[in-house]
Design a protein around this motif. Structure first.
Motif, PDB file in Angstrom:
ATOM      1  N   PHE A 444      -6.172   5.530   6.837  1.00 38.25           N
ATOM      2  CA  PHE A 444      -5.956   4.620   5.426  1.00 38.25           C
ATOM      3  C   PHE A 444      -6.861   5.266   4.342  1.00 38.25           C
ATOM      4  O   PHE A 444      -6.254   5.181   3.081  1.00 38.25           O
ATOM      5  N   ALA A 465      -0.505  -4.973   6.101  1.00 36.88           N
ATOM      6  CA  ALA A 465      -0.840  -4.598   7.579  1.00 36.88           C
ATOM      7  C   ALA A 465      -1.328  -5.499   8.631  1.00 36.88           C
ATOM      8  O   ALA A 465      -1.099  -5.400   9.554  1.00 36.88           O
ATOM      9  N   VAL A 482      -0.876   0.226   9.734  1.00 40.30           N
ATOM     10  CA  VAL A 482      -1.260   0.659   8.154  1.00 40.30           C
ATOM     11  C   VAL A 482      -0.129   1.607   7.739  1.00 40.30           C
ATOM     12  O   VAL A 482       0.275   1.544   6.692  1.00 40.30           O
TER      13      VAL A 482
END
Length: 498
Positions: A444, A465, A482
């Motif tokens: 991420f 997410a 994600v």
């Protein structure tokens, strides 16, 4: 001097503010004066009241009549003071018994024949009466007041009813059958868009659908209500109160249907966020606990669009006037649709765009980066092919199936939040809430840096997410969650990355 005080109220924003109607009959030249910051409609009540009293066989008091609307610093508006002023006059002159109106909040308009007529905002008056621990006495109304509260509600049809004090208890009407919605099964293809709207409905996320004309943006957005959960009792009261103020039908809200507001792109700022004199709720308040759909987003005046940025984050709108600030609820789910350019075909592989680069840029800039940054899901929508349109939606992509996922995700999130110590105030809190492993966190971080995500955008991606994980009943946000959230946030085909 003969005096009488009647309890009533006036509408301010979306609330009814208590007002005491003080009537005094004194010696002097016959006449009636109304003081206490009344508007023109209240001043005109003098003639309606005189005609109504005489038409019902009562007598206008001899002497000078002074009506004071207290407190004096609040501006009073509307024709709902006709009935309380007339009743106050009759009680002060001993033509009716004060016991008939004691402990009641009275509101209503009068015709010249003395018939009582309902006014807008009756549900707000009912809630005000409940706060003041009073019963409500009003003309017959279609707002089904008895269903919203256990407070005593009585109806009067004419001034003649006050001769005997024989008022009719308001009846509780049976709710309509379950509302019928258009189904996503009717929409061919668009599996990605349907999935995105399911995620949005679960987590109350904003959505921007951008694509060429005829790609199905409006069709997808208009069916969103079919997968939203029913309103809770408290949400029904909140939404119904606002709709009652503007005189809108409450049947759908009473049945649990979330509001769905779709203002035209010619809407003014006051029409969208509220305003006017007196201040009335706008479309964002009417969409409270529901959906605000802005079709042709780029066609809205830029200053009007930017005015919804603050309510999007705060869940309310504060309208400032010389008399003070008026706060109105505005917790809505924003769904917007737009063409990518003036001709509509920028990025289309099958139809050539006739716009210059400058025209495309100027058109998309009308929406504004700050507003797009506050929208969680930005999705490109393309036309479905012939077989998808004719064949209908894919299996598992009908409204009933999508709604099951929404309800399951919301229930899982509610159970998870019970163990949360405090509200999420920072990105660190959101990271803790997501409970990502080290590999997912590194992924991420790299994607956020590569796409130059702002602090707000990082929070939005984490929130989406977390919603995706809730739909899948996962306590931990994983890399796939994600990745899907980033894919729904970062547009690369039509508008370029955010």
């Amino acid at each position: 001097m003969r005096e009488c005080t009647i309890r009533s109220a006036t509408i301010q924003g979306v609330d009814a503010i208590p007002v005491n109607v003080e009537v005094a009959i004194t010696q002097g030249l016959p006449g009636m004066a109304i003081v206490g910051m009344p508007d023109a409609a209240i001043q005109e009540a003098r003639e309606r009241i005189r005609a109504a009293i005489r038409a019902c066989g009562f007598e206008m008091p001899r002497g000078k009549v002074v009506v004071n609307l207290a407190p004096g610093f609040i501006r009073k508006t509307g024709s709902g003071f006709d009935l309380p002023i007339a009743v106050g006059l009759l009680a002060a002159s001993k033509q009716i018994s004060y016991s008939f109106v004691e402990g009641k909040l009275i509101v209503g308009e009068l015709s010249l024949e003395g018939q009582a007529k309902s006014v807008r905002g009756m549900l707000a008056y009912l809630l005000c009466a409940k706060e003041q621990k009073l019963g409500l006495l009003c003309p017959p109304t279609e707002d089904n007041l008895a269903a919203w509260s256990d407070q005593t509600v009585e109806e009067c049809r004419s001034l003649l009813d006050f001769m005997t004090g024989d008022f009719t208890p308001s009846s509780h009407l049976v709710a309509d059958d379950a509302p019928h919605f258009a189904d996503y099964a009717d929409v061919g293809g668009h599996a990605t868009a349907k999935r995105a709207l399911q995620i949005a409905a679960t987590g109350h996320h904003g959505v921007l659908l951008m694509g060429p004309p005829g790609s199905g943006k409006t069709m997808l957005a208009s069916r969103l209500s079919s997968i939203l959960p029913e309103l809770t009792k408290q949400e029904r009261i909140e939404s119904a109160r606002i709709h009652s103020i503007v005189g809108a039908d409450l049947g759908g809200i009473f049945a649990g249907r979330p509001p769905f507001r779709a203002p035209h792109h010619s809407a003014t700022m006051a029409g969208l966020i509220g305003g006017g004199n007196p201040v009335r709720p706008g479309e964002i308040s009417l969409a409270h606990n529901g959906v605000l759909f802005l079709d042709e987003l780029a066609e809205f005046p830029p200053n009007v669009l930017q005015s919804i940025r603050q309510p999007l984050e705060q869940g309310r709108i504060v309208v400032t006037r010389a008399a003070g600030n008026i706060s109105m609820p505005a917790r809505f789910m924003l769904v917007a649709a737009s063409n990518p350019c003036p001709c509509g075909y920028y990025g289309d592989e099958k139809v050539s765009c006739s716009c210059s680069v400058t025209q495309v840029s100027n058109y998309q800039n009308r929406i504004g980066g700050p507003l797009i940054d506050r929208i969680d899901i930005c999705l490109d929508v393309w036309r479905s092919d012939f077989d998808e349109v004719v064949g209908g939606g894919a299996k598992g992509m009908d409204s009933a199936t999508l709604r099951e996922g929404v309800l399951a995700g919301r229930h899982f999130a509610e159970r998870r939040r019970r163990n949360r110590a405090r509200k999420l105030l920072s990105a660190h809190d959101m990271m803790v809430e997501c409970d990502m492993d080290e590999q997912t966190t590194r992924y991420f971080k790299s994607m956020a840096e590569a796409n130059i995500l702002s602090g707000r955008a990082i929070m939005r991606v984490l929130s989406v997410a977390r919603t995706i994980a809730d739909i899948e009943q996962s306590a931990r946000v994983r890399k796939a969650h994600v990745a899907e959230a980033l894919n729904l946030r970062v547009r690369s085909t039509i508008g370029g990355p955010q």
